[in-house]
Design a protein around this motif. Structure first.
Motif, PDB file in Angstrom:
ATOM      1  N   GLY A 415     -19.417   8.811 -53.357  1.00  0.00           N
ATOM      2  CA  GLY A 415     -20.002  10.053 -53.844  1.00  0.00           C
ATOM      3  C   GLY A 415     -21.087   9.806 -54.866  1.00  0.00           C
ATOM      4  O   GLY A 415     -22.023  10.597 -55.017  1.00  0.00           O
ATOM      5  N   HIS A 416     -20.976   8.677 -55.572  1.00  0.00           N
ATOM      6  CA  HIS A 416     -21.997   8.321 -56.556  1.00  0.00           C
ATOM      7  C   HIS A 416     -23.343   8.014 -55.913  1.00  0.00           C
ATOM      8  O   HIS A 416     -24.361   7.940 -56.620  1.00  0.00           O
ATOM      9  CB  HIS A 416     -21.542   7.117 -57.367  1.00  0.00           C
ATOM     10  CG  HIS A 416     -20.630   7.469 -58.499  1.00  0.00           C
ATOM     11  ND1 HIS A 416     -20.993   8.345 -59.492  1.00  0.00           N
ATOM     12  CD2 HIS A 416     -19.371   7.053 -58.801  1.00  0.00           C
ATOM     13  CE1 HIS A 416     -20.000   8.452 -60.366  1.00  0.00           C
ATOM     14  NE2 HIS A 416     -19.010   7.690 -59.962  1.00  0.00           N
ATOM     15  N   SER A 425     -29.755  10.862 -62.950  1.00  0.00           N
ATOM     16  CA  SER A 425     -29.515  11.303 -64.322  1.00  0.00           C
ATOM     17  C   SER A 425     -29.251  10.110 -65.240  1.00  0.00           C
ATOM     18  O   SER A 425     -29.052   8.983 -64.788  1.00  0.00           O
ATOM     19  CB  SER A 425     -28.333  12.270 -64.368  1.00  0.00           C
ATOM     20  OG  SER A 425     -27.178  11.669 -63.815  1.00  0.00           O
ATOM     21  N   ASN A 426     -29.218  10.396 -66.525  1.00  0.00           N
ATOM     22  CA  ASN A 426     -29.030   9.371 -67.554  1.00  0.00           C
ATOM     23  C   ASN A 426     -27.534   9.187 -67.821  1.00  0.00           C
ATOM     24  O   ASN A 426     -26.941   9.902 -68.620  1.00  0.00           O
ATOM     25  CB  ASN A 426     -29.762   9.789 -68.829  1.00  0.00           C
ATOM     26  CG  ASN A 426     -29.707   8.724 -69.907  1.00  0.00           C
ATOM     27  OD1 ASN A 426     -28.958   7.756 -69.828  1.00  0.00           O
ATOM     28  ND2 ASN A 426     -30.506   8.900 -70.946  1.00  0.00           N
ATOM     29  N   GLU A 427     -26.921   8.218 -67.149  1.00  0.00           N
ATOM     30  CA  GLU A 427     -25.483   7.976 -67.312  1.00  0.00           C
ATOM     31  C   GLU A 427     -25.136   7.457 -68.705  1.00  0.00           C
ATOM     32  O   GLU A 427     -24.011   7.647 -69.169  1.00  0.00           O
ATOM     33  CB  GLU A 427     -25.002   6.945 -66.295  1.00  0.00           C
ATOM     34  CG  GLU A 427     -25.162   7.320 -64.855  1.00  0.00           C
ATOM     35  CD  GLU A 427     -24.714   6.187 -63.964  1.00  0.00           C
ATOM     36  OE1 GLU A 427     -23.565   6.202 -63.515  1.00  0.00           O
ATOM     37  OE2 GLU A 427     -25.519   5.252 -63.740  1.00  0.00           O
ATOM     38  N   ARG A 428     -26.044   6.760 -69.337  1.00  0.00           N
ATOM     39  CA  ARG A 428     -25.763   6.179 -70.650  1.00  0.00           C
ATOM     40  C   ARG A 428     -25.516   7.273 -71.692  1.00  0.00           C
ATOM     41  O   ARG A 428     -24.797   7.049 -72.663  1.00  0.00           O
ATOM     42  CB  ARG A 428     -26.929   5.280 -71.067  1.00  0.00           C
ATOM     43  CG  ARG A 428     -26.703   4.352 -72.250  1.00  0.00           C
ATOM     44  CD  ARG A 428     -25.634   3.290 -71.981  1.00  0.00           C
ATOM     45  NE  ARG A 428     -25.909   2.421 -70.873  1.00  0.00           N
ATOM     46  CZ  ARG A 428     -26.580   1.264 -70.922  1.00  0.00           C
ATOM     47  NH1 ARG A 428     -27.109   0.855 -72.063  1.00  0.00           N
ATOM     48  NH2 ARG A 428     -26.723   0.521 -69.850  1.00  0.00           N
ATOM     49  N   MET A 433     -22.887  14.212 -65.741  1.00  0.00           N
ATOM     50  CA  MET A 433     -23.841  14.586 -64.699  1.00  0.00           C
ATOM     51  C   MET A 433     -23.732  13.701 -63.471  1.00  0.00           C
ATOM     52  O   MET A 433     -24.324  14.012 -62.425  1.00  0.00           O
ATOM     53  CB  MET A 433     -25.267  14.548 -65.246  1.00  0.00           C
ATOM     54  CG  MET A 433     -25.543  15.596 -66.307  1.00  0.00           C
ATOM     55  SD  MET A 433     -27.276  15.634 -66.830  1.00  0.00           S
ATOM     56  CE  MET A 433     -28.046  16.405 -65.399  1.00  0.00           C
ATOM     57  N   ASP A 434     -22.996  12.594 -63.572  1.00  0.00           N
ATOM     58  CA  ASP A 434     -22.699  11.828 -62.364  1.00  0.00           C
ATOM     59  C   ASP A 434     -21.196  11.818 -62.090  1.00  0.00           C
ATOM     60  O   ASP A 434     -20.753  12.166 -61.007  1.00  0.00           O
ATOM     61  CB  ASP A 434     -23.270  10.411 -62.441  1.00  0.00           C
ATOM     62  CG  ASP A 434     -22.565   9.531 -63.453  1.00  0.00           C
ATOM     63  OD1 ASP A 434     -22.677   9.786 -64.654  1.00  0.00           O
ATOM     64  OD2 ASP A 434     -21.900   8.567 -63.033  1.00  0.00           O
ATOM     65  N   PHE A 495     -13.007  15.018 -65.110  1.00  0.00           N
ATOM     66  CA  PHE A 495     -12.211  16.143 -64.638  1.00  0.00           C
ATOM     67  C   PHE A 495     -12.695  17.489 -65.166  1.00  0.00           C
ATOM     68  O   PHE A 495     -12.823  18.458 -64.412  1.00  0.00           O
ATOM     69  CB  PHE A 495     -10.747  15.922 -65.007  1.00  0.00           C
ATOM     70  CG  PHE A 495      -9.791  16.852 -64.314  1.00  0.00           C
ATOM     71  CD1 PHE A 495     -10.002  17.248 -63.008  1.00  0.00           C
ATOM     72  CD2 PHE A 495      -8.675  17.331 -64.976  1.00  0.00           C
ATOM     73  CE1 PHE A 495      -9.130  18.107 -62.364  1.00  0.00           C
ATOM     74  CE2 PHE A 495      -7.787  18.179 -64.347  1.00  0.00           C
ATOM     75  CZ  PHE A 495      -8.020  18.570 -63.041  1.00  0.00           C
ATOM     76  N   LYS A 496     -12.994  17.592 -66.461  1.00  0.00           N
ATOM     77  CA  LYS A 496     -13.410  18.896 -66.989  1.00  0.00           C
ATOM     78  C   LYS A 496     -14.769  19.333 -66.446  1.00  0.00           C
ATOM     79  O   LYS A 496     -14.909  20.479 -66.005  1.00  0.00           O
ATOM     80  CB  LYS A 496     -13.413  18.891 -68.519  1.00  0.00           C
ATOM     81  CG  LYS A 496     -13.709  20.267 -69.079  1.00  0.00           C
ATOM     82  CD  LYS A 496     -13.673  20.334 -70.585  1.00  0.00           C
ATOM     83  CE  LYS A 496     -13.995  21.742 -71.067  1.00  0.00           C
ATOM     84  NZ  LYS A 496     -14.018  21.866 -72.542  1.00  0.00           N
ATOM     85  N   PRO A 497     -15.809  18.477 -66.458  1.00  0.00           N
ATOM     86  CA  PRO A 497     -17.080  18.939 -65.873  1.00  0.00           C
ATOM     87  C   PRO A 497     -16.976  19.214 -64.379  1.00  0.00           C
ATOM     88  O   PRO A 497     -17.632  20.125 -63.866  1.00  0.00           O
ATOM     89  CB  PRO A 497     -18.049  17.792 -66.173  1.00  0.00           C
ATOM     90  CG  PRO A 497     -17.191  16.604 -66.454  1.00  0.00           C
ATOM     91  CD  PRO A 497     -15.937  17.140 -67.065  1.00  0.00           C
ATOM     92  N   GLY A 498     -16.144  18.443 -63.671  1.00  0.00           N
ATOM     93  CA  GLY A 498     -15.936  18.722 -62.253  1.00  0.00           C
ATOM     94  C   GLY A 498     -15.255  20.062 -62.043  1.00  0.00           C
ATOM     95  O   GLY A 498     -15.630  20.844 -61.164  1.00  0.00           O
TER      96      GLY A 498
END
Length: 655
Positions: A415-416, A425-428, A433-434, A495-498
């Motif tokens: 999925g990534h 997006s900026n994962e750091r 967002m990922d 989990f929360k953003p999803g």
């Protein structure tokens, strides 16, 4: 003067009317002025990032193309490499210096990552006191056909190269040539490493060449150090790379293999081409073949050549212990790709990795239909020491994973390839967002794969997660990953953003509106660099809804949800056919649309859906229900889809 007086009188009457309608529950923490405050976005749109959440007409991003030659010494566990980076400055500014990432330096005992690791260790710890990192032999700059030594400085996991002439704006090009080497860590912060099996080492190789930092219009140079928990932010470009390894190895990597005829046996090449057209998994190298010398060309070493187009990174794996199988992936528009898996004999079996290729195929076909077509010619799943890590077109998953666990990690890591490989997006800084977006689409794939073979039971009941999302020990989703408590990372980043996207889809926008808006966001930002504000703007503009109250409460703050039914009374106690008045309350800071189920003494059950706007008038709201008998029960959120902090007040019962 008369008009002004009329307005004032009218305003006074309106104020009285508003006070009559607006009611406040005495024990509520809700403030509609804070929840629905008019100022939310930190800046206005411009020509680079438009106010509608899309790249503006003058959007730009820089480009990094790589050509890499590397050699694996399987006995010493070392990589020796040479990389030529062609860097294009599309920004409106000339650049007097550049920054590169040297992520292998986290494995040096003097690194910030080691220093910032707790005594008890953890997932990101440098284990066994391994002392690694890059050995940078030389750095040169190639400009106008001339190569000269570079003026460079290495600081932890970053390298700065200072430029005598600078790089011209809006299309200036420069090249850097770096000769380097490093020892592959046995455990590399669960992102890279090597596993010893009974038939040889499995090398999962990532963060294996110096990579350009992103220069953007948000932060300029993005140079946060690599500490382990934060992931990556990278420029797009084309990457050609060659891996020289022992001839008895199978090498798999990101992108297209360019010289299959040179590195496969005739039988493997035949089966490889067969797999490209097969809906079912085709075995290219079985369990019984791993120690058969005839399954590899009779040479000392072989060079495997790969090319990956429009990508932010590449990774690869190499081992003489690999079992290998593959099958065709069907993509939208009649296009095809190849799913393949490599794993040791210890991982084989119908309940384990022998189904891996089926899982790869199922996940990628679903995500390609739902979001955006898979953009790589091959999708490879590698079994090894890494529990789960993603790279363009290739993922590393734990070799002991089985059944639902293997499906789950395979689906998640692939999925990534949409977040952040396609949407960069900026994962750091913003892992949600990922990781969060990916967690959301994983739940969708769970429902779809093999008629929901691995779908979680009671997945719609979100009440049990309220305290994890918003309790005293919770942290905001908008927390830098290296600042997030390791124990909270799964909630905050995943989990929360999803769950937030699920709430948008099921409780706020509806499935059709959300799905089209989410797909629109992916298509607008494919192979580009969106910020959180770009995402918020994009969903709002496409869906036609102002959602700042939700972004503010769920993603930026850790506001709680607590909806309650406080009273039900008949309109006329002598004539119950006139209906009832139901009073509901919002007792915590985050408002949400409300669903109320009404049960009458005659057995009739009905539902009322109310928009979030009812809470714009205060924390208490009354509405009329067309009941014809005594109401015996009223329940808010009857399906338990909201992570409600206090479920004890969700139902009202008649005495």
């Amino acid at each position: 003067m008369r008009k002004l007086q009329s307005f004032l009188v009218g305003a006074g009457l309106l104020t009285v009317a508003a006070q009559t309608q607006a009611q406040t529950a005495t024990d509520s923490k809700f403030d509609q002025h804070e929840a629905f405050a008019p100022m939310f976005y930190p800046s206005y749109g411009d020509e680079v990032r438009a106010a509608d959440g899309t790249p503006g007409p003058k959007y730009w991003q820089n480009r990094a193309d790589y050509k890499i030659d590397a050699t694996l010494d399987d006995s010493l566990h070392t990589i020796d490499g040479n990389v030529v980076i062609t860097y294009t400055n599309n920004s409106p500014q000339a650049l007097q210096f550049v920054w590169l990432q040297l992520d292998q330096n986290i494995y040096n005992q003097a690194s910030r990552g080691v220093a910032a690791t707790a005594i008890g260790g953890g997932r990101w710890a440098n284990r066994n006191a391994f002392n690694g990192g890059y050995n940078i032999e030389s750095v040169t700059v190639i400009e106008d056909g001339k190569e000269q030594k570079a003026d460079f400085l290495i600081n932890d996991t970053r390298m700065q190269i200072k430029l005598a002439k600078g790089i011209k704006s809006q299309g200036g090009i420069i090249q850097f040539k770096i000769k380097y080497g490093f020892t592959i860590p046995e455990y590399g912060t669960d992102r890279t490493g090597r596993l010893k099996t009974k038939n040889g080492w499995i090398n999962e190789v990532a963060q294996w060449y110096p990579r350009m930092c992103v220069y953007d219009n948000v932060n300029g140079w993005n140079t946060l150090p690599y500490l382990g928990q934060g992931e990556f932010y990278l420029e797009y470009g084309d990457i050609e790379y060659a891996i020289t390894a022992p001839a008895n190895h199978i090498v798999v990597g990101s992108g297209e293999l360019l010289n299959a005829k040179e590195v496969f046996t005739a039988e493997q090449l035949k089966k490889y081409n067969e797999a490209k057209e097969s809906e079912k998994t085709v075995t290219l190298r079985g369990v019984e073949d791993v120690n058969n010398a005839a399954t590899r060309p009779a040479k000392d070493k072989l060079t495997w050549r790969f090319k990956c187009i429009n990508t932010r990174d590449v990774a690869w794996a190499s081992s003489k212990a690999f079992v290998w199988d593959a099958a065709r992936i069907n993509l939208p528009g009649g296009k095809k790709s190849l799913a393949q898996s490599v794993y040791p004999v210890e991982s084989a079996g119908d309940s384990a990795w022998s189904r891996s290729t089926e899982y790869v195929k199922g996940a990628i076909e679903y995500y390609s239909q739902y979001l955006y077509p898979f953009s790589y010619p091959v999708a490879t799943n590698v079994a090894g020491i890494v529990g789960g890590m993603e790279y363009p077109g290739i993922v590393f998953c734990g070799y002991t994973a089985k059944q639902g666990g293997l499906w789950g990690v395979t689906s998640h890591e692939f999925g990534h390839n949409w977040f952040p490989m396609i949407v960069g997006s900026n994962e750091r800084k913003f892992p949600w967002m990922d990781e969060g977006f990916n967690t959301f689409i994983n739940t969708m794939a769970d429902k779809h794969f093999n008629n929901g073979e691995y779908q979680a039971k009671n997945a719609t009941n979100r009440q049990p997660y309220a305290r994890a999302f918003s309790g005293d020990n919770a942290e905001s989703i908008l927390t830098v990953p290296d600042v997030t408590s390791p124990g909270n990372l799964g909630i905050v980043a995943y989990f929360k953003p999803g769950t937030g996207l699920t709430l948008l889809r099921e409780n706020i926008l509806g499935e059709g509106r959300f799905d089209s808006a989410f797909s629109y966001y992916v298509h607008q930002w494919a192979f580009k660099h969106p910020t959180p504000w770009d995402f918020f703007h994009c969903i709002e503009n496409y869906s036609g809804e102002t959602l700042d109250w939700f972004w503010r409460g769920w993603y930026i703050n850790k506001w709680k949800i607590d909806q309650a039914v406080t009273d039900v009374a008949p309109v006329d106690a002598k004539d119950l056919s006139k209906g009832s008045i139901v009073t509901i309350a919002n007792l915590e800071q985050l408002p949400m649309p409300a669903v109320i189920e009404i049960k009458e003494a005659n057995g009739k059950v009905s539902r009322v859906k109310l928009p979030v706007e009812v809470w714009q008038h205060g924390s208490s709201w009354k509405f009329h229900v067309n009941s014809t008998d005594k109401v015996i029960k009223a329940t808010i959120d009857p399906d338990k889809t909201l992570p409600d902090y206090n479920k004890s007040n969700n139902s009202w019962y008649a005495e």
